[in-house]
Design an enzyme around this catalytic site. Structure first.
Site, PDB file in Angstrom:
ATOM      1  N   SER A   1       0.842  -1.195   0.000  1.00 39.13           N
ATOM      2  CA  SER A   1       0.000   0.000   0.000  1.00 39.13           C
ATOM      3  C   SER A   1       0.879   1.248   0.000  1.00 39.13           C
ATOM      4  O   SER A   1       2.058   1.178  -0.376  1.00 39.13           O
ATOM      5  CB  SER A   1      -0.941  -0.019   1.212  1.00 39.13           C
ATOM      6  OG  SER A   1      -1.933   0.970   1.073  1.00 39.13           O
ATOM      7  N   ASN A   2       0.342   2.374   0.405  1.00 39.74           N
ATOM      8  CA  ASN A   2       1.108   3.624   0.445  1.00 39.74           C
ATOM      9  C   ASN A   2       0.626   4.453   1.632  1.00 39.74           C
ATOM     10  O   ASN A   2      -0.214   4.014   2.406  1.00 39.74           O
ATOM     11  CB  ASN A   2       0.960   4.370  -0.885  1.00 39.74           C
ATOM     12  CG  ASN A   2      -0.494   4.629  -1.197  1.00 39.74           C
ATOM     13  OD1 ASN A   2      -1.164   5.358  -0.492  1.00 39.74           O
ATOM     14  ND2 ASN A   2      -0.997   3.977  -2.245  1.00 39.74           N
ATOM     15  N   ARG A   3       1.163   5.658   1.754  1.00 39.50           N
ATOM     16  CA  ARG A   3       0.914   6.449   2.967  1.00 39.50           C
ATOM     17  C   ARG A   3      -0.368   7.274   2.933  1.00 39.50           C
ATOM     18  O   ARG A   3      -0.600   8.094   3.817  1.00 39.50           O
ATOM     19  CB  ARG A   3       2.090   7.404   3.194  1.00 39.50           C
ATOM     20  CG  ARG A   3       3.385   6.694   3.498  1.00 39.50           C
ATOM     21  CD  ARG A   3       4.502   7.701   3.689  1.00 39.50           C
ATOM     22  NE  ARG A   3       5.797   7.063   3.673  1.00 39.50           N
ATOM     23  CZ  ARG A   3       6.343   6.458   4.714  1.00 39.50           C
ATOM     24  NH1 ARG A   3       5.699   6.415   5.859  1.00 39.50           N
ATOM     25  NH2 ARG A   3       7.526   5.881   4.614  1.00 39.50           N
ATOM     26  N   SER A   4      -1.201   7.085   1.939  1.00 37.86           N
ATOM     27  CA  SER A   4      -2.431   7.900   1.877  1.00 37.86           C
ATOM     28  C   SER A   4      -3.341   7.603   3.073  1.00 37.86           C
ATOM     29  O   SER A   4      -3.662   6.453   3.360  1.00 37.86           O
ATOM     30  CB  SER A   4      -3.178   7.611   0.570  1.00 37.86           C
ATOM     31  OG  SER A   4      -4.448   8.232   0.605  1.00 37.86           O
TER      32      SER A   4
END
Ligand code: PMT
Length: 401
Positions: A209-212
């Site tokens: 995933s990512n930091r959003s």
């Protein structure tokens, strides 16, 4: 939709949750509304009127026979000047009285005399709320056009856990903004927003995933709602509460988001993609938890995800975001053209305090006609309104064609 200058009549009834209404009054004052508090006799057993007077700096109403009121006929004047009436917390007893149209106190009289929208936030024991009598009363009020927020599930004053808690101040504020914004400049429009970072499974316990955090997308969804739009928010799992009055569709992966977006845009006027969609996903997610092996290196094969914005086309305004740490305008323009968007939000994540998982954002709005609007670092909610201003302009241009 700004709350500044709006007149909120806050009815407080006799519940242990009455103390939360003090926090609500304080938040409303912070939003520069004029708050007139009406307390029932039993509310005064839980919280002193002075608490409300201290935060609103205004007289507190509640005694029908008060000789010292500065208003001529309290309930009539309060009813007339109200932009919204909020009853929080609303007990089973008050709900029953209001459903029956009773007018034996200032709150009952005000509610009967007002044309303003009314928001009811019940708070009581779970069994009392479940009782068919209360359910019927709530249904009658809904049928009269009242909005109802909550109650929420959680630990109740009785020590039991159930549905009966007054919703939190943040949710009450959202509901108030939504009601006051009903006839805003997006009334009658349908807006689809995506938020959060997609989660691409490696196995049942791990994902890419990512930091959003979802904050940007939720801010856009709430801003559109507060301007009168019907909003569908397609969100990955985030720590944020579902915004009041917004239809939330939860997804995990890019493929699920694609399916949800396709479904939601059927009737949409605008699609605003604030989500950080993973460009790649594990090629073969394992059905079982992958065990640690002896090898020091583990190769994970990735395959390309569908590009949602590039694939979903139709007769609606399409807005993308581009989070860039370098060559901001160049990269954003490339995405605007490649995906044939109407607008791209070039999101400068190299500025401290801007971008992922923070409350503020800095961006340049670039449209397909070559117009540019460079904005300073601002709250995500403010940026959301700037984006929506632009979307409204683009919708107007479409109509003019
Ligand atoms: O959620 P927050 O913590 O508040 O952070 C907000 C944000 C930084 C995530 C947001 O402001 C933002 O910039 N979102 C876009 C992130 C990004 O880098 O997108 P992109 O450059 O990979 O994609 C460009 C556009 O195409 C985006 O609108 C994206 O949603 C969309 N896209 C991308 C890949 C893909 N497979 N399908 C898509 O539709």
């Amino acid at each position: 939709m700004t709350l500044a200058g709006k007149n909120v009549v806050l009815g407080v009834t006799g519940s242990i949750a009455a103390f939360k209404a003090v926090a609500l009054a304080s938040e409303l004052v912070r939003a520069r509304t004029l708050v007139d508090v009406i307390m029932t006799a039993s509310a005064r057993q839980f919280v002193a009127p002075l608490s409300f007077q201290a935060v609103t700096h205004r007289s507190i109403f509640g005694d029908v026979f008060a000789a010292n009121s500065e208003l001529n006929i309290e309930h009539v004047e309060l009813a007339e000047r109200a932009d919204i009436v909020v009853i929080a917390p609303a007990t089973a007893n008050t709900i029953a009285k209001l459903a029956a149209g009773m007018a034996d106190d200032v709150l009952g009289c005000t509610v009967l005399a007002t044309d303003a929208p009314i928001l009811l936030a019940p708070a009581m024991d779970a069994h009392m709320f479940d009782n068919p009598a209360t359910q019927e009363n709530v249904a009658r009020l809904r049928a009269r056009g009242w909005e109802v927020v909550g109650p929420a599930a959680g630990r109740l004053a009785s020590g039991l856990v159930g549905v009966g808690r007054l919703v939190e101040v943040e949710e009450l504020m959202g509901a108030i903004r939504a009601l006051l914004g009903r006839s805003g400049d997006l009334a009658g429009r349908s807006v689809v927003v995506t938020a959060g970072g997609t989660q691409e499974p490696i196995d049942p316990v791990r994902y890419i995933s990512n930091r959003s955090s979802g904050k940007m997308g939720y801010a856009v969804a709430e801003a559109a709602r507060d301007r009168g739009a019907q909003v569908t928010l397609i969100s990955t799992p985030t720590a944020l509460p579902a915004p009041f009055g917004v239809q939330v569709v939860y997804v995990n992966t890019a493929e699920q988001m694609l399916a949800a977006v396709r479904d939601a845009v059927q009737e949409a006027d605008a699609l605003i993609m604030a989500a950080a969609v993973a460009d790649y996903r594990p090629a073969r997610p394992s059905a079982e938890k992958i065990k640690k092996a002896d090898a020091d290196v583990w190769q994970l094969e990735l395959v390309k995800n569908p590009d949602i914005l590039a694939q979903v086309r139709g007769d609606f305004v399409r807005v993308g975001f581009a989070a860039e740490s370098q060559h901001l305008l160049e990269n954003a323009l490339a995405k605007l053209h490649a995906k044939q968007l109407d607008l791209i939000v070039a999101n400068d994540i190299s500025t401290p305090g801007s971008g992922f998982a923070v409350d503020d954002n800095q961006a340049v709005l670039l449209d397909a006609q070559g117009e540019r609007l460079a904005l300073p670092l601002m709250a995500k909610r403010e940026l959301a309104d700037q984006i929506l201003n632009k979307v409204i302009k683009l919708l107007g241009q479409r109509r003019a064609k």
